[in-house]
Design a protein around this motif. Structure first.
Motif, PDB file in Angstrom:
ATOM      1  N   ASP A 112       9.806  14.498  26.508  1.00 19.61           N
ATOM      2  CA  ASP A 112      10.366  13.149  26.369  1.00 19.61           C
ATOM      3  C   ASP A 112      11.881  13.120  26.167  1.00 19.61           C
ATOM      4  O   ASP A 112      12.541  12.157  26.539  1.00 19.61           O
ATOM      5  CB  ASP A 112       9.722  12.418  25.182  1.00 19.61           C
ATOM      6  CG  ASP A 112       8.291  12.006  25.477  1.00 19.61           C
ATOM      7  OD1 ASP A 112       7.921  11.954  26.667  1.00 19.61           O
ATOM      8  OD2 ASP A 112       7.540  11.752  24.518  1.00 19.61           O
ATOM      9  N   LYS A 113      12.437  14.122  25.539  1.00 24.95           N
ATOM     10  CA  LYS A 113      13.849  14.078  25.135  1.00 24.95           C
ATOM     11  C   LYS A 113      14.786  14.154  26.337  1.00 24.95           C
ATOM     12  O   LYS A 113      14.662  15.052  27.177  1.00 24.95           O
ATOM     13  CB  LYS A 113      14.152  15.231  24.176  1.00 24.95           C
ATOM     14  CG  LYS A 113      15.598  15.252  23.681  1.00 24.95           C
ATOM     15  CD  LYS A 113      15.801  16.398  22.683  1.00 24.95           C
ATOM     16  CE  LYS A 113      17.241  16.485  22.241  1.00 24.95           C
ATOM     17  NZ  LYS A 113      17.440  17.602  21.265  1.00 24.95           N
ATOM     18  N   ILE A 114      15.700  13.196  26.393  1.00 19.79           N
ATOM     19  CA  ILE A 114      16.709  13.185  27.462  1.00 19.79           C
ATOM     20  C   ILE A 114      18.085  13.032  26.827  1.00 19.79           C
ATOM     21  O   ILE A 114      18.317  12.118  26.030  1.00 19.79           O
ATOM     22  CB  ILE A 114      16.442  12.063  28.476  1.00 19.79           C
ATOM     23  CG1 ILE A 114      15.110  12.323  29.199  1.00 19.79           C
ATOM     24  CG2 ILE A 114      17.590  11.948  29.481  1.00 19.79           C
ATOM     25  CD1 ILE A 114      14.679  11.233  30.141  1.00 19.79           C
ATOM     26  N   PHE A 121      27.327   5.171  31.790  1.00 24.45           N
ATOM     27  CA  PHE A 121      26.677   3.950  32.287  1.00 24.45           C
ATOM     28  C   PHE A 121      25.692   4.341  33.376  1.00 24.45           C
ATOM     29  O   PHE A 121      26.070   4.972  34.375  1.00 24.45           O
ATOM     30  CB  PHE A 121      27.690   2.948  32.844  1.00 24.45           C
ATOM     31  CG  PHE A 121      27.036   1.664  33.292  1.00 24.45           C
ATOM     32  CD1 PHE A 121      26.730   0.667  32.373  1.00 24.45           C
ATOM     33  CD2 PHE A 121      26.682   1.465  34.619  1.00 24.45           C
ATOM     34  CE1 PHE A 121      26.089  -0.514  32.773  1.00 24.45           C
ATOM     35  CE2 PHE A 121      26.044   0.304  35.028  1.00 24.45           C
ATOM     36  CZ  PHE A 121      25.754  -0.685  34.103  1.00 24.45           C
ATOM     37  N   HIS A 122      24.417   3.943  33.183  1.00 27.37           N
ATOM     38  CA  HIS A 122      23.379   4.304  34.150  1.00 27.37           C
ATOM     39  C   HIS A 122      22.558   3.112  34.622  1.00 27.37           C
ATOM     40  O   HIS A 122      21.638   3.291  35.427  1.00 27.37           O
ATOM     41  CB  HIS A 122      22.465   5.367  33.551  1.00 27.37           C
ATOM     42  CG  HIS A 122      23.175   6.639  33.197  1.00 27.37           C
ATOM     43  ND1 HIS A 122      23.744   7.455  34.154  1.00 27.37           N
ATOM     44  CD2 HIS A 122      23.439   7.219  31.989  1.00 27.37           C
ATOM     45  CE1 HIS A 122      24.312   8.501  33.563  1.00 27.37           C
ATOM     46  NE2 HIS A 122      24.146   8.374  32.257  1.00 27.37           N
ATOM     47  N   GLY A 123      22.853   1.901  34.131  1.00 31.55           N
ATOM     48  CA  GLY A 123      22.137   0.734  34.610  1.00 31.55           C
ATOM     49  C   GLY A 123      21.733  -0.198  33.484  1.00 31.55           C
ATOM     50  O   GLY A 123      22.049   0.035  32.318  1.00 31.55           O
ATOM     51  N   ARG A 124      20.979  -1.259  33.828  1.00 28.64           N
ATOM     52  CA  ARG A 124      20.682  -2.313  32.860  1.00 28.64           C
ATOM     53  C   ARG A 124      19.199  -2.647  32.723  1.00 28.64           C
ATOM     54  O   ARG A 124      18.852  -3.581  32.008  1.00 28.64           O
ATOM     55  CB  ARG A 124      21.480  -3.575  33.218  1.00 28.64           C
ATOM     56  CG  ARG A 124      22.989  -3.383  33.058  1.00 28.64           C
ATOM     57  CD  ARG A 124      23.736  -4.661  33.361  1.00 28.64           C
ATOM     58  NE  ARG A 124      25.178  -4.509  33.280  1.00 28.64           N
ATOM     59  CZ  ARG A 124      25.902  -4.658  32.175  1.00 28.64           C
ATOM     60  NH1 ARG A 124      25.324  -4.954  31.037  1.00 28.64           N
ATOM     61  NH2 ARG A 124      27.210  -4.510  32.189  1.00 28.64           N
ATOM     62  N   THR A 125      18.320  -1.933  33.403  1.00 28.69           N
ATOM     63  CA  THR A 125      16.904  -2.071  33.081  1.00 28.69           C
ATOM     64  C   THR A 125      16.636  -1.294  31.793  1.00 28.69           C
ATOM     65  O   THR A 125      17.502  -0.540  31.328  1.00 28.69           O
ATOM     66  CB  THR A 125      16.038  -1.519  34.218  1.00 28.69           C
ATOM     67  OG1 THR A 125      16.457  -0.173  34.494  1.00 28.69           O
ATOM     68  CG2 THR A 125      16.170  -2.344  35.481  1.00 28.69           C
ATOM     69  N   PHE A 126      15.460  -1.432  31.205  1.00 24.00           N
ATOM     70  CA  PHE A 126      15.270  -0.834  29.881  1.00 24.00           C
ATOM     71  C   PHE A 126      15.439   0.683  29.878  1.00 24.00           C
ATOM     72  O   PHE A 126      16.047   1.246  28.957  1.00 24.00           O
ATOM     73  CB  PHE A 126      13.918  -1.250  29.284  1.00 24.00           C
ATOM     74  CG  PHE A 126      14.044  -2.401  28.336  1.00 24.00           C
ATOM     75  CD1 PHE A 126      14.473  -2.201  27.043  1.00 24.00           C
ATOM     76  CD2 PHE A 126      13.774  -3.693  28.757  1.00 24.00           C
ATOM     77  CE1 PHE A 126      14.623  -3.269  26.168  1.00 24.00           C
ATOM     78  CE2 PHE A 126      13.925  -4.768  27.891  1.00 24.00           C
ATOM     79  CZ  PHE A 126      14.350  -4.567  26.588  1.00 24.00           C
ATOM     80  N   GLY A 143      14.294  -3.118  20.610  1.00 23.15           N
ATOM     81  CA  GLY A 143      14.115  -1.677  20.657  1.00 23.15           C
ATOM     82  C   GLY A 143      14.299  -1.102  22.054  1.00 23.15           C
ATOM     83  O   GLY A 143      13.803  -1.652  23.042  1.00 23.15           O
ATOM     84  N   LEU A 144      15.002   0.007  22.124  1.00 27.70           N
ATOM     85  CA  LEU A 144      15.223   0.691  23.400  1.00 27.70           C
ATOM     86  C   LEU A 144      14.074   1.650  23.691  1.00 27.70           C
ATOM     87  O   LEU A 144      13.212   1.897  22.838  1.00 27.70           O
ATOM     88  CB  LEU A 144      16.543   1.451  23.352  1.00 27.70           C
ATOM     89  CG  LEU A 144      17.803   0.620  23.100  1.00 27.70           C
ATOM     90  CD1 LEU A 144      19.025   1.521  23.011  1.00 27.70           C
ATOM     91  CD2 LEU A 144      17.992  -0.429  24.197  1.00 27.70           C
ATOM     92  N   VAL A 145      14.066   2.207  24.886  1.00 25.11           N
ATOM     93  CA  VAL A 145      13.097   3.248  25.217  1.00 25.11           C
ATOM     94  C   VAL A 145      13.416   4.467  24.349  1.00 25.11           C
ATOM     95  O   VAL A 145      14.564   4.923  24.310  1.00 25.11           O
ATOM     96  CB  VAL A 145      13.179   3.619  26.707  1.00 25.11           C
ATOM     97  CG1 VAL A 145      12.250   4.780  27.021  1.00 25.11           C
ATOM     98  CG2 VAL A 145      12.836   2.415  27.573  1.00 25.11           C
ATOM     99  N   PRO A 146      12.450   4.988  23.612  1.00 24.80           N
ATOM    100  CA  PRO A 146      12.733   6.119  22.715  1.00 24.80           C
ATOM    101  C   PRO A 146      12.963   7.420  23.483  1.00 24.80           C
ATOM    102  O   PRO A 146      12.606   7.538  24.656  1.00 24.80           O
ATOM    103  CB  PRO A 146      11.474   6.203  21.854  1.00 24.80           C
ATOM    104  CG  PRO A 146      10.403   5.628  22.711  1.00 24.80           C
ATOM    105  CD  PRO A 146      11.057   4.547  23.528  1.00 24.80           C
TER     106      PRO A 146
END
Length: 386
Positions: A112-114, A121-126, A143-146
């Motif tokens: 999971d870890k990224i 900047f990589h975009g504006r979807t979640f 809350g953001l994607v963990p």
């Protein structure tokens, strides 16, 4: 604009016509466009060969489902990967390409870890917003994607402290565009690649703004000799038509089989007709060499005419992705230049971002630098009066 959500701070002009580097607003005023639609119209506005290709495709068929084979998709994918053992997933934007990359990395590695970087900047979807290392992009959305870890850019010690056996991927831009036109240190990039291989993490390079010749090579990672597991594209790929692509090593295909990901409009025939013509043009013998020559001339002229001005802190970037850090309001300079017929952008409050078409002429470069130098001199005089 009364009927559109106010998600953009818009400049007070409506561009209604464009050819090459010249655009015209609704009042008939002409401008030198050194934004290229934010690194999109790499061949300039309405290039004849791309226009002809799109018109031909429009006369044949516009859209088919991805449930059917597409020789056009395979042809464009081949142009993207060349002789490399890579595969392509087509989508509609850079954000979608980055979403696909994130999904593929987690599914393939089963981790999971990224790791991403501050000011990225990589975009504006979640998912892509969660990958973006800027708090202002996150604010107000809950809350953001963990699983995302943000560390300083160009800081090898911080990176060594963050990467571990639980890391699925490291995602980065070779030049941070929205973050202030900040180039990566080559040794830092090579160290990241080394550690990714060491712990079994995938290296993802976001080429959305830097790709398709913008920095003088087809992809910016080629300047360093990197070998990313995944890279993403959009912007310049369609020269103004909405297309994105995720390119990954073929060994990753085991995690992206039927039903694992999809896009209704991804790989649309009209936009890929444009993309095929764009890639064919950019890969012509001598095209990128000319981009390098013109961009070096541009950089040298900027250094000669602007670098020593008191209002200029630094000039940085690669190819035709140039940032000028200024000791004044970048917005004020952009406004002044717009009034005098030159369009450029900002990257933060104190960086001018300059993105001319790759087809810009030497005469247009001369005109733009002259206008820039005058605007920067006037800004200094104006600030002293204030």
């Amino acid at each position: 604009m009364k009927h559109v959500f106010p998600t953009y701070t818009r400049f007070p002009i409506d561009l209604v016509q464009g050819k090459g580097t010249i655009v015209t607003d609704g009042a008939g005023k002409k401008y030198l466009d050194f934004t290229s639609g934010i690194a999109v119209c790499n061949l300039g506005h309405c290039p004849e060969n791309v226009t002809v290709a799109v018109q031909k495709q429009l006369a044949d068929i516009w859209h088919t489902s991805n449930l059917y084979e597409s020789a056009l998709q395979d042809s464009v994918a081949e142009l993207l990967v060349g002789e490399d053992d890579k595969l392509v997933f087509f989508c509609n934007s850079g954000t979608e390409a980055n979403e696909a990359a994130l999904k593929l990395a987690r599914k393939y590695t089963k981790k999971d870890k990224i790791i991403t970087f501050e000011k990225s900047f990589h975009g504006r979807t979640f998912g892509s917003m969660s990958a973006t290392g800027q708090a202002k992009i996150h604010q107000g959305f809950g809350g953001l994607v963990p699983g995302f870890t943000y560390i300083p850019y160009n800081d090898i010690e911080a990176f060594r402290g963050a990467i571990d056996e639980n890391t699925a991927a490291v995602m980065l831009e070779v030049i941070q565009g929205e973050g202030g036109v900040i180039p990566a240190n080559a040794a830092w990039l090579l160290e990241i690649q080394h550690h990714c291989k060491k712990v079994g993490a995938l290296l993802i390079i976001d080429e959305v703004q830097t790709g398709i010749g913008r920095t003088g090579t087809l992809y910016s990672y080629q300047h360093i000799g990197l070998d990313p597991d995944i890279f993403t594209l959009a912007k310049g790929l369609g020269n103004g038509l909405p297309v994105g692509a995720m390119v990954g090593k073929s060994e990753l295909s085991s995690a992206f089989g039927p039903g694992s990901h999809g896009s209704t409009f991804g790989g649309n025939k009209v936009v890929l007709a444009a993309a095929k013509e764009v890639l064919t043009t950019v890969k012509q013998t001598g095209f990128l060499e000319e981009v390098k020559a013109k961009s070096e001339y541009f950089r040298d002229l900027l250094e000669a005419k602007c670098a020593n001005l008191a209002s200029v802190t630094s000039i940085r970037g690669e190819g035709f992705l140039i940032g000028i850090e200024v000791a004044c309001s970048a917005d004020s300079v952009v406004s002044n230049l717009r009034e005098h017929g030159l369009l450029i952008l900002t990257a933060g409050s104190n960086v001018l971002r300059i993105l001319p078409p790759l087809t810009v002429s030497y005469d247009e470069i001369n005109q733009a630098v002259s206008l820039l130098a005058t605007a920067l001199e006037n800004e200094l005089i104006g600030s002293e009066k204030r």
